[in-house]
Design a protein around this motif. Structure first.
Motif, PDB file in Angstrom:
ATOM      1  N   ASP A  26       0.835  -1.204   0.000  1.00  0.00           N
ATOM      2  CA  ASP A  26       0.000   0.000   0.000  1.00  0.00           C
ATOM      3  C   ASP A  26       0.872   1.258   0.000  1.00  0.00           C
ATOM      4  N   TYR A  27       1.945   1.232   0.786  1.00  0.00           N
ATOM      5  CA  TYR A  27       2.879   2.359   0.816  1.00  0.00           C
ATOM      6  C   TYR A  27       3.587   2.506  -0.537  1.00  0.00           C
ATOM      7  N   TYR A  28       4.047   1.383  -1.074  1.00  0.00           N
ATOM      8  CA  TYR A  28       4.748   1.384  -2.366  1.00  0.00           C
ATOM      9  C   TYR A  28       3.869   1.995  -3.451  1.00  0.00           C
ATOM     10  N   HIS A  29       2.636   1.544  -3.532  1.00  0.00           N
ATOM     11  CA  HIS A  29       1.731   2.064  -4.563  1.00  0.00           C
ATOM     12  C   HIS A  29       1.413   3.540  -4.328  1.00  0.00           C
ATOM     13  N   ALA A  30       1.290   3.944  -3.072  1.00  0.00           N
ATOM     14  CA  ALA A  30       1.051   5.360  -2.772  1.00  0.00           C
ATOM     15  C   ALA A  30       2.254   6.210  -3.202  1.00  0.00           C
ATOM     16  N   ILE A  31       3.459   5.704  -2.992  1.00  0.00           N
ATOM     17  CA  ILE A  31       4.655   6.431  -3.437  1.00  0.00           C
ATOM     18  C   ILE A  31       4.653   6.559  -4.955  1.00  0.00           C
ATOM     19  N   LEU A  32       4.331   5.475  -5.664  1.00  0.00           N
ATOM     20  CA  LEU A  32       4.309   5.526  -7.122  1.00  0.00           C
ATOM     21  C   LEU A  32       3.302   6.556  -7.629  1.00  0.00           C
ATOM     22  N   VAL A  33       2.146   6.634  -6.981  1.00  0.00           N
ATOM     23  CA  VAL A  33       1.146   7.638  -7.354  1.00  0.00           C
ATOM     24  C   VAL A  33       1.692   9.036  -7.068  1.00  0.00           C
ATOM     25  N   ASP A  34       2.261   9.222  -5.875  1.00  0.00           N
ATOM     26  CA  ASP A  34       2.805  10.537  -5.516  1.00  0.00           C
ATOM     27  C   ASP A  34       3.927  10.963  -6.459  1.00  0.00           C
ATOM     28  N   GLU A  35       4.724   9.993  -6.938  1.00  0.00           N
ATOM     29  CA  GLU A  35       5.790  10.326  -7.897  1.00  0.00           C
ATOM     30  C   GLU A  35       5.211  10.923  -9.183  1.00  0.00           C
ATOM     31  N   GLN A  36       4.053  10.443  -9.573  1.00  0.00           N
ATOM     32  CA  GLN A  36       3.422  10.973 -10.785  1.00  0.00           C
ATOM     33  C   GLN A  36       2.915  12.395 -10.579  1.00  0.00           C
ATOM     34  N   LEU A  37       2.537  12.706  -9.348  1.00  0.00           N
ATOM     35  CA  LEU A  37       2.001  14.026  -9.031  1.00  0.00           C
ATOM     36  C   LEU A  37       3.083  15.027  -8.639  1.00  0.00           C
ATOM     37  N   ASP A  38       4.231  14.518  -8.191  1.00  0.00           N
ATOM     38  CA  ASP A  38       5.301  15.379  -7.686  1.00  0.00           C
ATOM     39  C   ASP A  38       6.624  14.989  -8.338  1.00  0.00           C
ATOM     40  N   PRO A  39       7.019  15.669  -9.404  1.00  0.00           N
ATOM     41  CA  PRO A  39       8.252  15.318 -10.115  1.00  0.00           C
ATOM     42  C   PRO A  39       9.503  15.359  -9.235  1.00  0.00           C
ATOM     43  N   ARG A  40       9.469  16.090  -8.119  1.00  0.00           N
ATOM     44  CA  ARG A  40      10.653  16.162  -7.253  1.00  0.00           C
ATOM     45  C   ARG A  40      10.858  14.869  -6.466  1.00  0.00           C
ATOM     46  N   MET A  41       9.879  13.968  -6.451  1.00  0.00           N
ATOM     47  CA  MET A  41      10.045  12.655  -5.812  1.00  0.00           C
ATOM     48  C   MET A  41      10.655  11.637  -6.775  1.00  0.00           C
ATOM     49  N   ARG A  42      10.540  11.869  -8.057  1.00  0.00           N
ATOM     50  CA  ARG A  42      10.929  10.888  -9.073  1.00  0.00           C
ATOM     51  C   ARG A  42      12.391  10.457  -9.060  1.00  0.00           C
ATOM     52  N   PRO A  43      13.338  11.304  -8.670  1.00  0.00           N
ATOM     53  CA  PRO A  43      14.731  10.835  -8.691  1.00  0.00           C
ATOM     54  C   PRO A  43      14.975   9.578  -7.854  1.00  0.00           C
ATOM     55  N   TRP A  44      14.150   9.333  -6.864  1.00  0.00           N
ATOM     56  CA  TRP A  44      14.347   8.163  -6.001  1.00  0.00           C
ATOM     57  C   TRP A  44      13.578   6.938  -6.508  1.00  0.00           C
ATOM     58  N   HIS A  45      12.954   7.042  -7.666  1.00  0.00           N
ATOM     59  CA  HIS A  45      12.121   5.946  -8.163  1.00  0.00           C
ATOM     60  C   HIS A  45      12.870   4.615  -8.244  1.00  0.00           C
ATOM     61  N   ALA A  46      14.022   4.593  -8.863  1.00  0.00           N
ATOM     62  CA  ALA A  46      14.761   3.334  -9.014  1.00  0.00           C
ATOM     63  C   ALA A  46      15.120   2.739  -7.659  1.00  0.00           C
ATOM     64  N   VAL A  47      15.476   3.591  -6.716  1.00  0.00           N
ATOM     65  CA  VAL A  47      15.813   3.109  -5.371  1.00  0.00           C
ATOM     66  C   VAL A  47      14.574   2.526  -4.705  1.00  0.00           C
ATOM     67  N   VAL A  48      13.456   3.211  -4.815  1.00  0.00           N
ATOM     68  CA  VAL A  48      12.198   2.734  -4.233  1.00  0.00           C
ATOM     69  C   VAL A  48      11.852   1.353  -4.794  1.00  0.00           C
ATOM     70  N   VAL A  49      11.953   1.200  -6.109  1.00  0.00           N
ATOM     71  CA  VAL A  49      11.621  -0.076  -6.744  1.00  0.00           C
ATOM     72  C   VAL A  49      12.576  -1.176  -6.270  1.00  0.00           C
ATOM     73  N   CYS A  50      13.873  -0.898  -6.264  1.00  0.00           N
ATOM     74  CA  CYS A  50      14.847  -1.904  -5.821  1.00  0.00           C
ATOM     75  C   CYS A  50      14.597  -2.316  -4.376  1.00  0.00           C
ATOM     76  N   VAL A  51      14.386  -1.347  -3.503  1.00  0.00           N
ATOM     77  CA  VAL A  51      14.143  -1.659  -2.092  1.00  0.00           C
ATOM     78  C   VAL A  51      12.885  -2.499  -1.947  1.00  0.00           C
ATOM     79  N   TYR A  52      11.814  -2.076  -2.599  1.00  0.00           N
ATOM     80  CA  TYR A  52      10.560  -2.816  -2.463  1.00  0.00           C
ATOM     81  C   TYR A  52      10.726  -4.267  -2.926  1.00  0.00           C
TER      82      TYR A  52
END
Length: 166
Positions: free
Chosen positions: A21-47
């Motif tokens: 639920d947290y992971y999916h919420a982060i992915l949604v927030d990344e789409q709404l907030d481009p300043r979160m996107r740089p951590w996308h690859a890290v988020v995916v790897c960690v998850y």
């Protein structure tokens, strides 16, 4: 504890639910907030390293090495590495991925996953107004780094000699 209250990574559900639920919420927030996107690859790897049954086994070693690369060299280096991979995988380039930069890093231990992690997605603070970045993007980035460190530590603690379960 009921199964819905405990994640397969060993974490207890947080206010948003389980890690997924947290992971999916982060992915949604990344789409709404481009300043979160740089951590996308890290988020995916960690998850995926904390929940390997949700990913593809053949990619986990590369994800583990990429996480170590990030922890060793930082976010900017990881973003350059990722951009280089995308450019090499372009249909016009036809040169494929260049994974040589990941070779110096430890391979994924074969007898995982770890039973628990020092911190998980369920530990991330989230509020209704500011989401995951209510205290700023730098603080969010530090929490993602903490997740990455906890994930790498747990996998490395297994070591290559731990007996396979069963």
């Amino acid at each position: 504890m009921a199964p819905r209250d405990c994640c397969d990574c060993g974490a207890t559900a947080g206010p948003l639910g389980l890690c997924a639920d947290y992971y999916h919420a982060i992915l949604v927030d990344e789409q709404l907030d481009p300043r979160m996107r740089p951590w996308h690859a890290v988020v995916v790897c960690v998850y995926l390293l904390q929940h390997p049954s949700r990913g593809h086994e053949k990619h986990l070693d590369g994800q583990f090495r990429m996480l170590q690369y990030y922890l060793d060299r930082g976010l900017d280096a990881l973003l350059r590495f990722a951009a280089h991979q995308v450019a090499r995988n372009n249909h016009r380039a036809r040169s494929g991925y260049d994974l040589r930069p990941l070779e110096p890093y430890e391979p994924l231990p074969p007898h995982g996953p770890p039973e628990r992690f020092r911190t998980s997605f369920c530990d991330l603070p989230h509020d209704g107004d500011g989401g995951f970045v209510s205290d700023g993007h730098d603080a969010y980035g530090q929490r993602i780094r903490d997740l990455a460190e906890a994930t790498a530590e747990s996998w490395k603690s297994i070591g290559p000699d731990r007996a396979a379960p069963g």
